[in-house]
Design an enzyme around this catalytic site. Structure first.
Site, mmCIF file in Angstrom:
data_model
loop_
_atom_site.group_PDB
_atom_site.id
_atom_site.type_symbol
_atom_site.label_atom_id
_atom_site.label_comp_id
_atom_site.label_asym_id
_atom_site.label_seq_id
_atom_site.Cartn_x
_atom_site.Cartn_y
_atom_site.Cartn_z
ATOM 1 N N HIS A 22 -5.577 -3.997 -11.437
ATOM 2 C CA HIS A 22 -6.224 -4.819 -10.410
ATOM 3 C C HIS A 22 -7.068 -5.882 -11.107
ATOM 4 O O HIS A 22 -7.820 -5.562 -12.039
ATOM 5 C CB HIS A 22 -7.099 -3.926 -9.520
ATOM 6 C CG HIS A 22 -7.763 -4.682 -8.425
ATOM 7 N ND1 HIS A 22 -7.087 -5.092 -7.286
ATOM 8 C CD2 HIS A 22 -9.029 -5.126 -8.290
ATOM 9 C CE1 HIS A 22 -7.933 -5.756 -6.510
ATOM 10 N NE2 HIS A 22 -9.115 -5.789 -7.099
ATOM 11 N N GLY B 239 -6.928 5.483 -1.209
ATOM 12 C CA GLY B 239 -7.698 4.326 -0.766
ATOM 13 C C GLY B 239 -7.180 3.014 -1.341
ATOM 14 O O GLY B 239 -6.222 2.989 -2.118
ATOM 15 N N LEU C 277 0.863 -1.188 0.000
ATOM 16 C CA LEU C 277 0.000 0.000 0.000
ATOM 17 C C LEU C 277 0.893 1.229 0.000
ATOM 18 O O LEU C 277 1.931 1.253 0.668
ATOM 19 C CB LEU C 277 -0.862 0.014 1.266
ATOM 20 C CG LEU C 277 -2.006 -0.997 1.303
ATOM 21 C CD1 LEU C 277 -2.699 -0.943 2.659
ATOM 22 C CD2 LEU C 277 -2.985 -0.720 0.173
ATOM 23 N N LEU C 278 0.506 2.259 -0.750
ATOM 24 C CA LEU C 278 1.318 3.473 -0.788
ATOM 25 C C LEU C 278 0.820 4.456 0.264
ATOM 26 O O LEU C 278 -0.379 4.674 0.402
ATOM 27 C CB LEU C 278 1.241 4.137 -2.166
ATOM 28 C CG LEU C 278 1.574 3.276 -3.393
ATOM 29 C CD1 LEU C 278 1.657 4.172 -4.623
ATOM 30 C CD2 LEU C 278 2.859 2.505 -3.209
ATOM 31 N N ASP D 152 -7.530 0.456 -3.890
ATOM 32 C CA ASP D 152 -8.103 0.190 -5.219
ATOM 33 C C ASP D 152 -9.318 1.081 -5.519
ATOM 34 O O ASP D 152 -10.297 0.642 -6.126
ATOM 35 C CB ASP D 152 -8.504 -1.302 -5.339
ATOM 36 C CG ASP D 152 -7.314 -2.220 -5.095
ATOM 37 O OD1 ASP D 152 -6.202 -1.885 -5.553
ATOM 38 O OD2 ASP D 152 -7.483 -3.265 -4.444
HETATM 39 C C1 GAR Z 1 -1.742 -9.322 -11.623
HETATM 40 O O1 GAR Z 1 -2.839 -10.193 -11.787
HETATM 41 C C2 GAR Z 1 -2.206 -7.995 -11.049
HETATM 42 O O2 GAR Z 1 -3.465 -7.603 -11.531
HETATM 43 C C3 GAR Z 1 -2.259 -8.314 -9.593
HETATM 44 O O3 GAR Z 1 -1.108 -9.081 -9.352
HETATM 45 C C4 GAR Z 1 -0.799 -9.817 -10.532
HETATM 46 C C5 GAR Z 1 0.647 -9.571 -10.886
HETATM 47 O O4 GAR Z 1 1.033 -10.413 -11.924
HETATM 48 N N1 GAR Z 1 -2.266 -7.139 -8.793
HETATM 49 C C6 GAR Z 1 -2.959 -7.034 -7.660
HETATM 50 O O5 GAR Z 1 -3.617 -7.936 -7.195
HETATM 51 C C7 GAR Z 1 -2.845 -5.683 -6.987
HETATM 52 N N2 GAR Z 1 -3.739 -5.612 -5.879
HETATM 53 P P1 GAR Z 1 2.377 -10.162 -12.712
HETATM 54 O O6 GAR Z 1 3.499 -10.049 -11.669
HETATM 55 O O7 GAR Z 1 2.541 -11.379 -13.558
HETATM 56 O O8 GAR Z 1 2.225 -8.911 -13.519
#
Ligand code: GAR
Length: 218
Positions: A111, A145, A94-95, A147
């Protein structure tokens, strides 16, 4: 048009990073990845960046006593690299306001759900358990917030009767790889305007007025 300078922050395998690298290498992105940064030294994303000859930096969040101190260190690295836009691609931190205020309206996140449904973690599983008939992915600007920031682009995928977390995640991921480079290109073309909760897109293509229905009407 000069290319914008982007940094990609990733904590994991980096498949979204890879899709951005490939679009950039193919000359379809007016953006240059000047830095890939991670909070994990062993992130697959750093290896992919290294293979593509992109500068990397790992900052271990466990070495900082609070979120703000970690963010200050990350912001310093991004400033040093003269970054125009920060791309969170599976960056599982989280930032704090320290980070967000350093790059106002210049941080994007992807997301794996159709926000505002299912913010947070393990959202493909949550969509399945909820019984949703569609899910998808969302690229949005980051605000304070979880997402919650203004939405730039979304892709919708159906959920099938026999889906499990893995099969649904794969279907969503395929679309993530298409929409994230597009969002970056829209930013690079200076076509995004944040107006309150909404992101106005200058000269957008009009989507088809076709409803998606699952199960389909036969
Ligand atoms: C992706 O599905 C992205 O949408 C998700 O993590 C994965 C990373 O995959 N992000 C989140 O859940 C953020 N809350 P990757 O490392 O192969 O790009």
């Amino acid at each position: 048009m000069p290319k914008i300078r982007i940094a990609v922050l990733a904590s994991g395998r980096g498949s979204n990073l890879q899709s951005i690298i490939e679009e950039s290498q193919a000359g379809r992105l007016d953006a240059e990845i000047v830095l890939v940064a991670s909070n994990k030294a062993d992130a697959g994303a750093l290896e992919r960046a290294g293979e593509a000859g992109i500068a990397t930096c790992a900052i271990d969040h466990r070495q900082f006593k609070n979120r703000e101190d970690f963010d200050r260190e990350m912001v310093a690295a991004l400033r040093e690299a003269r970054v125009d836009l920060v791309i969170l691609a599976g960056f599982m931190r989280l930032l704090s306001n320290v980070f967000i205020e350093a790059f106002p309206h210049r941080i994007m996140n992807i997301h794996p759900s159709l926000l505002p449904a299912f913010p947070g973690l393990d959202v493909q599983r949550k969509a399945l358990e909820y019984g949703a008939r569609f899910s998808g992915c969302t690229v949005h600007f980051v605000d304070g917030g979880l997402d919650t920031g203004p939405i730039i682009i979304q892709a919708v995928v159906p959920i099938h009767e026999d889906d499990n977390e893995e099969s649904l995640s794969a279907r969503i991921l395929e679309q993530e790889h298409r929409i994230y480079p597009r969002a970056i290109q829209l930013f690079a073309e200076d076509r995004l305007r944040i107006e309150g909760r909404r992101v106005r897109i200058l000269n957008p293509d009009r989507p088809e007025d076709r409803a998606l229905i699952n199960p389909p009407l036969s």
